[in-house]
Design a protein around this motif. Structure first.
Motif, PDB file in Angstrom:
ATOM      1  N   LEU A   1      11.506  63.841  22.137  1.00 32.24           N
ATOM      2  CA  LEU A   1      12.077  65.020  22.774  1.00 32.24           C
ATOM      3  C   LEU A   1      13.366  65.445  22.079  1.00 32.24           C
ATOM      4  O   LEU A   1      14.417  64.815  22.232  1.00 32.24           O
ATOM      5  CB  LEU A   1      12.334  64.734  24.250  1.00 32.24           C
ATOM      6  N   SER A   2      13.294  66.524  21.320  1.00 35.66           N
ATOM      7  CA  SER A   2      14.457  67.017  20.590  1.00 35.66           C
ATOM      8  C   SER A   2      15.404  67.761  21.530  1.00 35.66           C
ATOM      9  O   SER A   2      14.986  68.637  22.294  1.00 35.66           O
ATOM     10  CB  SER A   2      14.015  67.964  19.469  1.00 35.66           C
TER      11      SER A   2
ATOM     12  N   ALA B   1      14.655  70.477  14.214  1.00 35.42           N
ATOM     13  CA  ALA B   1      13.984  69.200  14.468  1.00 35.42           C
ATOM     14  C   ALA B   1      12.668  69.134  13.717  1.00 35.42           C
ATOM     15  O   ALA B   1      12.321  68.110  13.114  1.00 35.42           O
ATOM     16  CB  ALA B   1      13.764  69.019  15.964  1.00 35.42           C
ATOM     17  N   LYS B   2      11.927  70.222  13.750  1.00 38.45           N
ATOM     18  CA  LYS B   2      10.632  70.257  13.059  1.00 38.45           C
ATOM     19  C   LYS B   2      10.814  70.149  11.543  1.00 38.45           C
ATOM     20  O   LYS B   2      10.043  69.455  10.871  1.00 38.45           O
ATOM     21  CB  LYS B   2       9.877  71.538  13.427  1.00 38.45           C
ATOM     22  N   ALA B   3      11.843  70.817  11.024  1.00 40.61           N
ATOM     23  CA  ALA B   3      12.110  70.769   9.582  1.00 40.61           C
ATOM     24  C   ALA B   3      12.524  69.361   9.162  1.00 40.61           C
ATOM     25  O   ALA B   3      12.114  68.873   8.096  1.00 40.61           O
ATOM     26  CB  ALA B   3      13.203  71.775   9.220  1.00 40.61           C
TER      27      ALA B   3
ATOM     28  N   ARG C   1      10.571  67.113   6.489  1.00 30.98           N
ATOM     29  CA  ARG C   1      11.279  66.687   5.273  1.00 30.98           C
ATOM     30  C   ARG C   1      11.224  65.180   5.088  1.00 30.98           C
ATOM     31  O   ARG C   1      11.107  64.674   3.972  1.00 30.98           O
ATOM     32  CB  ARG C   1      12.738  67.168   5.333  1.00 30.98           C
ATOM     33  N   LYS C   2      11.312  64.439   6.201  1.00 31.75           N
ATOM     34  CA  LYS C   2      11.287  62.984   6.140  1.00 31.75           C
ATOM     35  C   LYS C   2       9.866  62.424   6.045  1.00 31.75           C
ATOM     36  O   LYS C   2       9.679  61.238   5.752  1.00 31.75           O
ATOM     37  CB  LYS C   2      11.977  62.400   7.377  1.00 31.75           C
ATOM     38  N   GLY C   3       8.886  63.249   6.312  1.00 31.27           N
ATOM     39  CA  GLY C   3       7.493  62.787   6.233  1.00 31.27           C
ATOM     40  C   GLY C   3       7.092  61.873   7.376  1.00 31.27           C
ATOM     41  O   GLY C   3       6.163  61.081   7.240  1.00 31.27           O
TER      42      GLY C   3
ATOM     43  N   PRO D   1       5.181  63.118  16.942  1.00 30.50           N
ATOM     44  CA  PRO D   1       4.914  64.123  17.974  1.00 30.50           C
ATOM     45  C   PRO D   1       6.238  64.610  18.577  1.00 30.50           C
ATOM     46  O   PRO D   1       6.785  63.982  19.477  1.00 30.50           O
ATOM     47  CB  PRO D   1       4.083  63.366  19.020  1.00 30.50           C
ATOM     48  N   ILE D   2       6.738  65.712  18.036  1.00 36.16           N
ATOM     49  CA  ILE D   2       8.035  66.238  18.452  1.00 36.16           C
ATOM     50  C   ILE D   2       7.860  67.344  19.484  1.00 36.16           C
ATOM     51  O   ILE D   2       6.989  68.205  19.351  1.00 36.16           O
ATOM     52  CB  ILE D   2       8.819  66.756  17.233  1.00 36.16           C
TER      53      ILE D   2
END
Length: 212
Positions: free
Chosen positions: A139-140, A148-150, A154-156, A160-161
């Motif tokens: 939960l962002s 948060a999605k980016a 980016r981190k791979g 499930p955000i």
């Protein structure tokens, strides 16, 4: 001679301070200071000192279940609140109730939170190993969900955000992040852990399996 040495030493010191200042300003300007601090904090996570005492919690749950068996049936005060709407990566609205019947790992985090960044690799590893058995709800709390999605992309991590679709239920309001809530398969709030932890720890995986 001594004065010249002192001047050179002083000049060198100021140059070093200047370099540190430029690096610090650059990190803050780019937002990378959060990841640098988070990376440093992983050393603390490696000690295991920040992990929840799952053995103690498991024993307490066992004792509680034994006591319940000996007493009249009463409402369970630790029943999780499933009346909570979420927005997924694709913009779809879901409910926490959609995950009922499974163990739920719900972690409140943000991209600007160093401890959140520090524990994220361990959560990604746990998700990779137990994603089919446990429902993960990352939960962002970022004001801009796109950040948060980016970050996840980016981190791979491919976690499930979600973003909250409304106000957090009182049960999940916390004065600290990260905060992790574990809900067992019967819908009981089994664990609330404030602060970072190494969730790839074998004892924690064993604890999650015991909640199924």
């Amino acid at each position: 001679m001594d004065n010249n040495k002192k001047k050179k030493s002083s000049k060198k010191t100021w140059i070093q301070y200047g370099i540190f200042a430029v690096v610090a300003i650059t990190l803050y300007a780019t937002g990378l200071h959060t990841e640098v601090i988070g990376f440093a904090q992983r050393g603390l996570l490696a000690t295991g000192l920040m992990n929840p005492d799952v053995e103690e919690i498991a024993q307490a749950r066992m004792n509680e279940n034994e006591n319940k068996a000996e007493t009249a049936t009463m409402p369970d005060p630790s029943q999780a609140d499933f009346n909570f709407k979420l927005i997924d990566k694709e913009g779809n609205t879901k409910s926490l109730a959609d995950f009922k019947g499974k163990v739920i790992f719900m972690n409140m985090w943000a991209t600007w939170c160093p401890p959140c960044i520090a524990e994220m690799p361990s959560i990604a590893k746990l998700h990779e190993e137990m994603g089919d058995e446990v429902a993960f709800v990352m939960l962002s709390l970022d004001q801009d969900f796109e950040k948060a999605k980016a970050f996840d992309k980016r981190k791979g991590y491919d976690l499930p955000i979600y973003a909250p679709a409304g106000n957090l239920p009182a049960m999940y309001q916390s004065s600290a992040i990260p905060t992790t809530f574990i809900i067992d398969a019967e819908g009981n709030l089994a664990l609330t852990h404030k602060g970072m932890a190494d969730y790839s720890d074998p004892d924690f995986k064993k604890f999650l399996k015991s909640l199924q």
